[in-house]
Design an enzyme around this catalytic site. Structure first.
Site, PDB file in Angstrom:
ATOM      1  N   HIS A 181       0.862  -1.175   0.000  1.00 34.81           N
ATOM      2  CA  HIS A 181       0.000   0.000   0.000  1.00 34.81           C
ATOM      3  C   HIS A 181       0.900   1.227   0.000  1.00 34.81           C
ATOM      4  CE1 HIS A 181      -3.793   2.184   0.702  1.00 34.81           C
ATOM      5  NE2 HIS A 181      -2.996   3.064   1.296  1.00 34.81           N
ATOM      6  N   CYS A 182       0.715   2.083  -1.009  1.00 30.63           N
ATOM      7  CA  CYS A 182       1.593   3.244  -1.179  1.00 30.63           C
ATOM      8  C   CYS A 182       0.866   4.510  -0.761  1.00 30.63           C
ATOM      9  CB  CYS A 182       2.050   3.351  -2.628  1.00 30.63           C
ATOM     10  SG  CYS A 182       3.148   4.762  -2.939  1.00 30.63           S
ATOM     11  N   PRO A 183       1.329   5.201   0.269  1.00 28.71           N
ATOM     12  CA  PRO A 183       0.663   6.448   0.679  1.00 28.71           C
ATOM     13  C   PRO A 183       0.821   7.561  -0.350  1.00 28.71           C
ATOM     14  CG  PRO A 183       2.691   6.117   1.927  1.00 28.71           C
ATOM     15  CD  PRO A 183       2.459   4.862   1.151  1.00 28.71           C
TER      16      PRO A 183
ATOM     17  N   ASN B 186      -1.980   6.947  -2.477  1.00 29.39           N
ATOM     18  CA  ASN B 186      -3.195   6.676  -1.697  1.00 29.39           C
ATOM     19  C   ASN B 186      -3.979   5.510  -2.287  1.00 29.39           C
ATOM     20  OD1 ASN B 186      -5.093   7.033   0.354  1.00 29.39           O
ATOM     21  ND2 ASN B 186      -6.342   8.431  -0.867  1.00 29.39           N
TER      22      ASN B 186
END
Length: 375
Positions: A150-152, A155
Site C-alpha cells: 500500500h503506497c501512501p 493513496n
C-alpha cells in the site's frame, strides 16, 4: 464516532498526494515562468526546454493519475464462502477440521499457495479464500489481487490492476526530475557565481534544482528495486516473505525462467505498449503460472520420452539400478513421481515397454481432479 474517525482518516490519506501535486505545480511555475521565460535568453533553447518539459510532465501526470484512480483488484465472488460454508467453518472449533473444510471448499479453485502450516490461505475479515499472491490490506479494508504494497504517495494499493502504472509513474517521475535538474544545472551554478541576474526569481531556480536532485536520488533506488522485482516476477511482500506452495517454500516460485518472460507478465507481449500507462498485463489476477509446475512438466515429459526410448532397446527391468518405475494414478496432480525399488520384471513383456501410468499419489484431503496443477 467510528464513522467520523474513519472519514477523517480517509481525508488525511490524501495529504501525500496533495503534497506531490503542490510540488509539481510549483515546479511548473519555477521551470516554465522563472527559468524558461525570464532567465533563458536563447529563443530556441526556450522552446526546446518547454517542449520536452511538457512531454515528461504529461507522461508523469498520466501514469500518476492511473496509479491513484485505478480500482484495486478485488477477489472474485467464487472465492467468498457461502452462508452454509461460513456457518460450518465458524461452528467448528478444531483447527484440523477447519482446514479440512477449507480444503473441500477450495478443491475447485485455482489456488496453489499455502500457509506456512500447509493450510488453505483464508481471510477472516473478508470471509474468503485468498487467491495466489492475494493479501488483505488494512488500509483499503479489502483483499487485493497480487498485492505488492500500500503506497501512501498514491493513496492506493499497488497490485495486479495498477502495478504497471506504478512502475511507469516511478520511471517518468525519475525522468522528469533528472531532466529538470540537468537543464537547470548551469543556472544553478550561475546563482553561486553571481552571474544569474533574475532578482527574486533566481531563488526559485535554486530550490528547483535542489528539489529535482533530491527527488531523483530517492527515486533511483525505489525504481531500481521495482525493476528487480519485475524482472524476477516477485512482489514486495514476496521478497520479504517467501511464498509457500504445495511442495514447500520457493522464493522464485512465480518466476517464469527468463527476465523477458517475467517482464511480459506485467507489461504484456507488445514492447511498444510498455511505455504507455494503459492495461496490457497478462492474466486475470487470480491464478499465475509457477516455476514449479513448469519444471515438473518438463521433467516428467523428458522422463517419459527417456523411458520410451530405453524400453525400445532393453527389457522392462533396469538391471543397473534394480529399480522398477512405478507411478501410480490418482485424482490430483502435484508434479511428483514415486520410484519403488523392485527387482521384478514387468508382467507384460510383449512389446518390451515398461508399463507406466502417469499420475501422482492421492491427497487424502482432496479427492477431486485439479487440472490446473497437472503438467
Amino acid at each position: 464516532m467510528a464513522g467520523i474517525l474513519r472519514s477523517c482518516a480517509r481525508v488525511f490519506q490524501w495529504v501525500p498526494v496533495l503534497f506531490i501535486s503542490a510540488i509539481v505545480a510549483w515546479s511548473y511555475y519555477a521551470y516554465i515562468i522563472q527559468l524558461c521565460i525570464l532567465t533563458v535568453d536563447n529563443l530556441v533553447e526556450k522552446i526546446l526546454y518547454g517542449i520536452f518539459y511538457h512531454i515528461f510532465l504529461f507522461m508523469f501526470a498520466w501514469s500518476y493519475a492511473k496509479s491513484i484512480f485505478t480500482p484495486i483488484g478485488r477477489i472474485p465472488k467464487e472465492f467468498y464462502l457461502s452462508s452454509a460454508n461460513l456457518e460450518a467453518l465458524e461452528n467448528e472449533e478444531r483447527g484440523d477440521r477447519q482446514d479440512q473444510i477449507l480444503k473441500q471448499i477450495a478443491k475447485n479453485l485455482p489456488v496453489s499457495t499455502r500457509t506456512m502450516a500447509g493450510g488453505i490461505r483464508y481471510c477472516d475479515i473478508c470471509k474468503a479464500i485468498k487467491p495466489d499472491r492475494c493479501h488483505h490490506c488494512s488500509v483499503c479494508e479489502a483483499c487485493v489481487l497480487k498485492m505488492d504494497h500500500h503506497c501512501p504517495w498514491v493513496n492506493n494499493c499497488v497490485g495486479y490492476s495498477n502495478y504497471k502504472f506504478f512502475i511507469l509513474f516511478l520511471m517518468y517521475a525519475l525522468a522528469y526530475c533528472l531532466y529538470v535538474a540537468a537543464t537547470a544545472l548551469q543556472y544553478f551554478i550561475g546563482f553561486w557565481t553571481n552571474t544569474l541576474d533574475n532578482g527574486s526569481g533566481k531563488f526559485h531556480i535554486l530550490f528547483l534544482f535542489f528539489a529535482a536532485a533530491m527527488f531523483a536520488l530517492s527515486l533511483v533506488s525505489l525504481f531500481g528495486y521495482h525493476c528487480y522485482l519485475v524482472s524476477s516476477n516477485k512482489t514486495t511482500l514476496e521478497s520479504f516473505r517467501t511464498p509457500v506452495f504445495r511442495s514447500g517454500p520457493d522464493k522464485d516460485g512465480f518466476s517464469l525462467g527468463t527476465k523477458c518472460d517475467n517482464i511480459r507478465e506485467v507489461f504484456g507481449d507488445e514492447p511498444k505498449l510498455w511505455w504507455i500507462p494503459i492495461k496490457t498485463n497478462k492474466g486475470d489476477g487470480r491464478s499465475f503460472p509457477t516455476r514449479t509446475e513448469s519444471e515438473d512438466s518438463d521433467h516428467l515429459l523428458a522422463e517419459r520420452q527417456r523411458w520410451a526410448e530405453e524400453g525400445m532397446e532393453s527389457d522392462t527391468t533396469n538391471n543397473e539400478d534394480n529399480v522398477k518405475i512405478d507411478i501410480t494414478h490418482s485424482g490430483r496432480g502435484d508434479g511428483s513421481a514415486r520410484y519403488t525399488p523392485n527387482g521384478e520384471h514387468a508382467a507384460n513383456n510383449t512389446d518390451k515397454l515398461a508399463t507406466v501410468t502417469m499420475g501422482v499419489e492421492a491427497d487424502p484431503d482432496n479427492k477431486s481432479h485439479d487440472s490446473n496443477h497437472l503438467f
